[in-house]
Each structure stands twice: as structure tokens, then as C-alpha cells.
Design a protein around this motif. Sequence first.
Motif, PDB file in Angstrom:
ATOM      1  N   ARG A 292      -5.856 -59.084  33.825  1.00  0.00           N
ATOM      2  CA  ARG A 292      -7.059 -58.499  33.238  1.00  0.00           C
ATOM      3  C   ARG A 292      -6.706 -57.363  32.295  1.00  0.00           C
ATOM      4  NH1 ARG A 292      -9.141 -59.149  38.532  1.00  0.00           N
ATOM      5  NH2 ARG A 292      -8.755 -56.967  38.994  1.00  0.00           N
ATOM      6  N   THR A 293      -5.723 -56.530  32.715  1.00  0.00           N
ATOM      7  CA  THR A 293      -5.298 -55.421  31.848  1.00  0.00           C
ATOM      8  C   THR A 293      -4.730 -55.938  30.543  1.00  0.00           C
ATOM      9  OG1 THR A 293      -4.786 -54.113  33.806  1.00  0.00           O
ATOM     10  CG2 THR A 293      -3.863 -53.359  31.727  1.00  0.00           C
TER      11      THR A 293
ATOM     12  N   MET B 200      10.776 -48.533  35.935  1.00  0.00           N
ATOM     13  CA  MET B 200      10.198 -49.650  35.193  1.00  0.00           C
ATOM     14  C   MET B 200      10.229 -50.887  36.089  1.00  0.00           C
ATOM     15  SD  MET B 200      12.269 -48.513  31.791  1.00  0.00           S
ATOM     16  CE  MET B 200      11.871 -49.874  30.704  1.00  0.00           C
ATOM     17  N   THR B 201       9.092 -51.571  36.201  1.00  0.00           N
ATOM     18  CA  THR B 201       8.995 -52.667  37.154  1.00  0.00           C
ATOM     19  C   THR B 201       8.467 -53.937  36.500  1.00  0.00           C
ATOM     20  OG1 THR B 201       6.747 -52.051  37.827  1.00  0.00           O
ATOM     21  CG2 THR B 201       8.572 -51.059  39.036  1.00  0.00           C
ATOM     22  N   ARG B 202       8.682 -55.025  37.211  1.00  0.00           N
ATOM     23  CA  ARG B 202       8.160 -56.314  36.788  1.00  0.00           C
ATOM     24  C   ARG B 202       6.679 -56.422  37.137  1.00  0.00           C
ATOM     25  NH1 ARG B 202      12.840 -60.014  39.425  1.00  0.00           N
ATOM     26  NH2 ARG B 202      12.456 -58.578  41.159  1.00  0.00           N
TER      27      ARG B 202
ATOM     28  N   TRP C  56      -2.151 -48.041  20.487  1.00  0.00           N
ATOM     29  CA  TRP C  56      -3.425 -48.717  20.679  1.00  0.00           C
ATOM     30  C   TRP C  56      -3.838 -48.756  22.151  1.00  0.00           C
ATOM     31  CZ3 TRP C  56       0.554 -51.960  18.298  1.00  0.00           C
ATOM     32  CH2 TRP C  56       0.724 -51.653  16.940  1.00  0.00           C
ATOM     33  N   SER C  57      -3.083 -48.091  23.017  1.00  0.00           N
ATOM     34  CA  SER C  57      -3.424 -48.051  24.446  1.00  0.00           C
ATOM     35  C   SER C  57      -2.789 -46.806  25.045  1.00  0.00           C
ATOM     36  CB  SER C  57      -2.916 -49.313  25.162  1.00  0.00           C
ATOM     37  OG  SER C  57      -1.519 -49.221  25.408  1.00  0.00           O
ATOM     38  N   THR C  58      -2.807 -46.698  26.361  1.00  0.00           N
ATOM     39  CA  THR C  58      -2.150 -45.580  27.032  1.00  0.00           C
ATOM     40  C   THR C  58      -0.768 -45.974  27.542  1.00  0.00           C
ATOM     41  OG1 THR C  58      -3.207 -46.199  29.127  1.00  0.00           O
ATOM     42  CG2 THR C  58      -4.358 -44.586  27.732  1.00  0.00           C
ATOM     43  N   GLY C  59      -0.286 -47.166  27.167  1.00  0.00           N
ATOM     44  CA  GLY C  59       0.988 -47.656  27.657  1.00  0.00           C
ATOM     45  C   GLY C  59       2.128 -47.444  26.680  1.00  0.00           C
TER      46      GLY C  59
ATOM     47  N   GLY D 110       2.452 -50.438  31.342  1.00  0.00           N
ATOM     48  CA  GLY D 110       1.531 -49.345  31.550  1.00  0.00           C
ATOM     49  C   GLY D 110       2.273 -48.038  31.719  1.00  0.00           C
ATOM     50  N   ALA D 111       1.532 -46.947  31.760  1.00  0.00           N
ATOM     51  CA  ALA D 111       2.145 -45.641  31.958  1.00  0.00           C
ATOM     52  C   ALA D 111       2.828 -45.543  33.320  1.00  0.00           C
ATOM     53  CB  ALA D 111       1.086 -44.551  31.822  1.00  0.00           C
ATOM     54  N   ASP D 112       2.455 -46.449  34.241  1.00  0.00           N
ATOM     55  CA  ASP D 112       3.084 -46.466  35.563  1.00  0.00           C
ATOM     56  C   ASP D 112       4.382 -47.249  35.579  1.00  0.00           C
ATOM     57  OD1 ASP D 112       2.111 -49.033  35.242  1.00  0.00           O
ATOM     58  OD2 ASP D 112       0.996 -49.085  37.134  1.00  0.00           O
TER      59      ASP D 112
END
Length: 378
Positions: A6-7, A111-113, A138-141, A169-171
Motif C-alpha cells: 500500500r505504501t 536497512m531491511t528487506r 517526493w516522499s519522506t523516504g 522508508g525512513a525506517d
Amino acid sequence: MARSRRTTIKIAAALAVLSAGLTVPTAAEASDPVRLTRFIGEQRLPHLMRFKGTVVGGLSGIDRDPRTGTWVFVSDDRWRYDPARFYTATLDIDLEKGTFDGVRLTGVTTMTRADGTPYPAYGQPYSADPETIRFDPWSTGLLWGDEGDRPDATHPDIPVSSSAVRIMGADGRVLSELPVPSNLELTSADVGPRRNQGFEGLAVAERTIAAVTEGPRYEDGPPPTLERGAPARLTTWSRTGRLRGQYVYPLDALPAAPNPPTGLAETGVSELLAVDDFRYLALERAWMEGVGYRVKLYEVDLRGATNVLNRPSLGSTYRAVRKRLVHVFGRPTQNLEGLAWGPRLDNGECTLVIGSDDNFAADEVTQFLAFAATGCNL
């Protein structure tokens, strides 16, 4: 997995709304060439510095988010010490005085899969080799380049791990990947990019994403020698991730012979930075055994170059991108691999920060060099 999908869909939809056609500027509209006007400072991090349970080193890509002023450094450790990761940081650049006074780490993210697990270590299937990182405007990533891995004559047991440009993502969790041209897929045969010659440089412009291989594919000819250079490939995508084109980046010949003459030597593009949608800065970094590193900074212009996206081999009928020498780094120099725009100074000059990958070696350093510059088009 469902949340990641979805993201990814949301990001793709947002990029599609923002996407616009690319218009080639006229000569009158073109910006001034990039020039380094003066050196404003150097900062270093200690060798094998510890930070929040990790060993700091191997910083192969850097970038700054102009929206927040946050800096990010990616490590190509490959689990020699810790899993694939990136650090956030602050750089103390005095905008009034035009000085570079400090660097401080503020965070670290694994950094993860897509399933949330870290990438496997070097030599294992699906391992990652992070070499470059950019904030996603264009995003927060973020976007990052994975050089991948593959077997060769000296490393016959290495499994194939794809070279890729990924969005995370930022995570730190991967959200999606850009489509890789078939001519840049890593294989176990003498086809496609050589080992350690996959995506090394990544740039994000207003409407374009670009990535460059470090060196030539097997089908495009042998690596550079003292007598001649070689062709690398620079690939571009639209904001939405659609493949747009691919161009020949002509690598220089080796700048010096190794010592002894039978020693190891290599040269290639170590980073790419957007000036606009057609022009980029490129670091060309060479290493010769017994000699050390030699590094040049070029401005590259794609306009007028032949689109070789659908060519499995180049042949001789193509026009390469244009290169203009911007700066030759003094000797001795470090393993310069990071390249990013910093904040604009009060006098109107831009800042350009260049970082080194110390390879976790005691005789190399983690270094940040800052320059004032004009023609940056920020």
C-alpha cells in the motif's frame, strides 16, 4: 507485506501526479557551469568509531535533505561489523563565515528487506552492497544504490545478488525497486557488469533519477588501462520509475601505473550528483597498488548523447556524454566516494561536500571535505 504494498502504491501515485514532461533548455536558458571557488574546511571521524552499538566506517554515500537540513551517510560494511545501515548527522557549516566546523552523528538505522529482516552478510545469497544514498524529494523516504555481487575468476563461490536502485522508508525498510535494464543484470557468466562494477553512483534531479555503473560491462570492452579508458553506462528513470534512457560515460585511462607494474589497479565512477535534469557531477576515482588514490571531479552533460538503452553491446557508433573537468584533488587523497550539495552560504555561493570511504582500514580515513561553489542551480 500488505502495508508495504500500500505504501508503494501511494508513493507511485504521488509521483505520477507530480511527474511532468522533460523540456530541453535552450543554450540561453542553460545554467552556468559548476565551479569550485574555494576550500572551506575538512572534518574527520575517528577510525573504527563506535556509535550506538555499531562501528562507523565504510561511508560510501552521503546526502542532505534541503527540507530539514539532515545529513545521511550510508555504510557499505556488508556485516563485517554490523548489518547494512545508514547514519543521520549534522554538519556545522557557518553560512555567514563560510567555514566548515564540525560533524556529529545523530542516529543509525538498519536497512531491511520488505519482510523487515536485515540483508544477509557478504558472500550469502541476497546480500546487499550499499554504495550510494539520496533523500527522496517526493516522499519522506530515501533511495539507495546496491552494487550487488556476482562470482568471477577470483571469487568463484560468490552467489549472484542483484544490483538495484531501491526506495526505502525512513525506517530503513525497502518499499520498491526501480526496473533494471536487462543489459545491467548481474550474472554468473562473462555477461553484463563485472564484479564490483554495478551501480555505484545515484543522483536525483527535479524530474529524473540517474544511476551509473562503476565500470564497463563485459560486452562493452575491457576495463581502463594506462593507454585507454572504457565505457560505463549511465541510466535514467522518470519520477515514476519508468526507464527513460541510458548513455555512455567515457572513463579516463588509468592516471598512473601501479608499483610494481604487475600490481593491481582500477578506476571508475564512484558517485553522481544532479546539477539539473541533464547535467551531473561525477567523481572518477582510481586506485593503483603502491601509488594510492587519484580523484577527479567532472561535470557531465547528457544532451546530445546517444541513447543506448536497448543495445546489448555498444559497437562504435554512439556519442558519449560530454565531460568537463571541474577539479583535480591534491595528492595524497583519500577514497572519495560521497558527493552532496550542502546549504547555500549567505554570500550566495553553494556548498559541496565530498566524503571518503575508509574501507575500515587503519591507513585510510573517514573524511569530509567542503567547498564553496557556483553554478549549482539549487
